[in-house]
Scaffold this motif. Sequence first.
Motif, PDB file in Angstrom:
ATOM      1  N   ARG A 272       0.830  -1.207   0.000  1.00  0.00           N
ATOM      2  CA  ARG A 272       0.000   0.000   0.000  1.00  0.00           C
ATOM      3  C   ARG A 272       0.867   1.261   0.000  1.00  0.00           C
ATOM      4  O   ARG A 272       0.550   2.251  -0.673  1.00  0.00           O
ATOM      5  N   ILE A 273       1.976   1.216   0.742  1.00  0.00           N
ATOM      6  CA  ILE A 273       2.909   2.348   0.709  1.00  0.00           C
ATOM      7  C   ILE A 273       3.557   2.427  -0.665  1.00  0.00           C
ATOM      8  O   ILE A 273       3.734   3.520  -1.226  1.00  0.00           O
ATOM      9  N   GLU A 274       3.907   1.283  -1.208  1.00  0.00           N
ATOM     10  CA  GLU A 274       4.487   1.236  -2.548  1.00  0.00           C
ATOM     11  C   GLU A 274       3.510   1.829  -3.569  1.00  0.00           C
ATOM     12  O   GLU A 274       3.904   2.628  -4.432  1.00  0.00           O
ATOM     13  N   ALA A 275       2.243   1.449  -3.461  1.00  0.00           N
ATOM     14  CA  ALA A 275       1.230   1.953  -4.389  1.00  0.00           C
ATOM     15  C   ALA A 275       1.085   3.464  -4.273  1.00  0.00           C
ATOM     16  O   ALA A 275       0.891   4.165  -5.280  1.00  0.00           O
ATOM     17  N   TYR A 276       1.202   3.982  -3.053  1.00  0.00           N
ATOM     18  CA  TYR A 276       1.123   5.429  -2.850  1.00  0.00           C
ATOM     19  C   TYR A 276       2.303   6.120  -3.533  1.00  0.00           C
ATOM     20  O   TYR A 276       2.134   7.144  -4.211  1.00  0.00           O
ATOM     21  N   LEU A 277       3.483   5.579  -3.372  1.00  0.00           N
ATOM     22  CA  LEU A 277       4.670   6.177  -3.970  1.00  0.00           C
ATOM     23  C   LEU A 277       4.647   6.094  -5.497  1.00  0.00           C
ATOM     24  O   LEU A 277       5.167   6.977  -6.182  1.00  0.00           O
ATOM     25  N   LEU A 278       4.052   5.033  -6.025  1.00  0.00           N
ATOM     26  CA  LEU A 278       4.085   4.802  -7.460  1.00  0.00           C
ATOM     27  C   LEU A 278       2.832   5.257  -8.196  1.00  0.00           C
ATOM     28  O   LEU A 278       2.737   5.084  -9.411  1.00  0.00           O
ATOM     29  N   ARG A 279       1.883   5.835  -7.478  1.00  0.00           N
ATOM     30  CA  ARG A 279       0.648   6.238  -8.164  1.00  0.00           C
ATOM     31  C   ARG A 279       0.954   7.296  -9.220  1.00  0.00           C
ATOM     32  O   ARG A 279       1.949   8.029  -9.134  1.00  0.00           O
ATOM     33  N   GLU A 280       0.093   7.363 -10.214  1.00  0.00           N
ATOM     34  CA  GLU A 280       0.307   8.291 -11.320  1.00  0.00           C
ATOM     35  C   GLU A 280       0.249   9.731 -10.830  1.00  0.00           C
ATOM     36  O   GLU A 280      -0.668  10.124 -10.106  1.00  0.00           O
TER      37      GLU A 280
ATOM     38  N   PHE B 268      12.712  12.212  -9.520  1.00  0.00           N
ATOM     39  CA  PHE B 268      11.598  11.802  -8.646  1.00  0.00           C
ATOM     40  C   PHE B 268      11.530  10.280  -8.612  1.00  0.00           C
ATOM     41  O   PHE B 268      11.452   9.667  -7.542  1.00  0.00           O
ATOM     42  N   ASP B 269      11.577   9.657  -9.792  1.00  0.00           N
ATOM     43  CA  ASP B 269      11.517   8.195  -9.878  1.00  0.00           C
ATOM     44  C   ASP B 269      12.688   7.547  -9.154  1.00  0.00           C
ATOM     45  O   ASP B 269      12.531   6.522  -8.497  1.00  0.00           O
ATOM     46  N   ALA B 270      13.864   8.158  -9.267  1.00  0.00           N
ATOM     47  CA  ALA B 270      15.049   7.605  -8.604  1.00  0.00           C
ATOM     48  C   ALA B 270      14.881   7.640  -7.086  1.00  0.00           C
ATOM     49  O   ALA B 270      15.241   6.693  -6.387  1.00  0.00           O
ATOM     50  N   GLY B 271      14.345   8.733  -6.569  1.00  0.00           N
ATOM     51  CA  GLY B 271      14.115   8.836  -5.133  1.00  0.00           C
ATOM     52  C   GLY B 271      13.129   7.796  -4.643  1.00  0.00           C
ATOM     53  O   GLY B 271      13.318   7.199  -3.579  1.00  0.00           O
ATOM     54  N   VAL B 272      12.070   7.578  -5.409  1.00  0.00           N
ATOM     55  CA  VAL B 272      11.067   6.572  -5.045  1.00  0.00           C
ATOM     56  C   VAL B 272      11.679   5.178  -5.054  1.00  0.00           C
ATOM     57  O   VAL B 272      11.467   4.389  -4.127  1.00  0.00           O
ATOM     58  N   ARG B 273      12.443   4.875  -6.095  1.00  0.00           N
ATOM     59  CA  ARG B 273      13.077   3.552  -6.168  1.00  0.00           C
ATOM     60  C   ARG B 273      14.024   3.336  -4.996  1.00  0.00           C
ATOM     61  O   ARG B 273      14.079   2.251  -4.409  1.00  0.00           O
ATOM     62  N   GLY B 274      14.779   4.379  -4.653  1.00  0.00           N
ATOM     63  CA  GLY B 274      15.718   4.262  -3.543  1.00  0.00           C
ATOM     64  C   GLY B 274      15.008   4.018  -2.222  1.00  0.00           C
ATOM     65  O   GLY B 274      15.436   3.165  -1.428  1.00  0.00           O
TER      66      GLY B 274
ATOM     67  N   SER C  24       7.613  -1.598 -10.545  1.00  0.00           N
ATOM     68  CA  SER C  24       8.604  -0.601 -10.942  1.00  0.00           C
ATOM     69  C   SER C  24       7.913   0.745 -11.091  1.00  0.00           C
ATOM     70  O   SER C  24       6.693   0.834 -11.085  1.00  0.00           O
ATOM     71  N   THR C  25       8.690   1.794 -11.257  1.00  0.00           N
ATOM     72  CA  THR C  25       8.095   3.126 -11.370  1.00  0.00           C
ATOM     73  C   THR C  25       7.382   3.339 -12.695  1.00  0.00           C
ATOM     74  O   THR C  25       6.845   4.408 -12.927  1.00  0.00           O
TER      75      THR C  25
END
Length: 207
Positions: A83-91, A176-182, A203-204
């Motif tokens: 769920r946290i992952e989904a929040y970070l990766l949402r469009e 932004f994507d790099a920060g989320v992946r990290g 993945s992002t």
Amino acid sequence: MYSWRMSTSDRLIESTRELLWERGYVGTSPKAILERAGAGQGSMYHHFKGKPDLALAAIRRSAQELRATAEGVLGGPGTPYERIEAYLLRERDVLRGCPIGRLTMDPEVIADDALRAPVEETLDWIRTRLAGIVEEGKEQEQFASSLDSDEIAATVLATVQGGYVLARASGSPAVFDAGVRGLLALLSQEVDPAVQEGWTPCSTSCP
């Protein structure tokens, strides 16, 4: 630009929301609001006390929308990590930034207690919601018990809001994507390996 079904007050609120996002409080003039809303002169003062009152209605609506969008993901199915992952990766429209987060850099909004309140309350709500999910994961023994839920929640929110700033500065959503992946890589290390069986981190490129 707006549906004819929308009332004049709704058109004024929507146009103000967009202008605040694009130009900030000072750059959002009554004339620009009326032009974008397709409303006649005097409409603002017929429905609202003035620009501050209209801006407050617009900020509150943006805050409600942001909460609803976040809750749609954070309250969805899946493990706490997912769920946290989904929040970070949402469009997101990364280069445009967050309609609420950007207001924290607007001195006129921050200096006004009434205008600042929905901004502060919304960011606090997201942070508290995230902390609750981390705590849920700890209680289910999915996250390490040593994690500080409040600190993790603050880190997630800081990654998103800070990512917007870095992306706008560079003109690319890549940072932004790099920060989320990290962050996800670090957070996944705190997930019980047994919990990870049966799911694969997104993945992002996910919507």
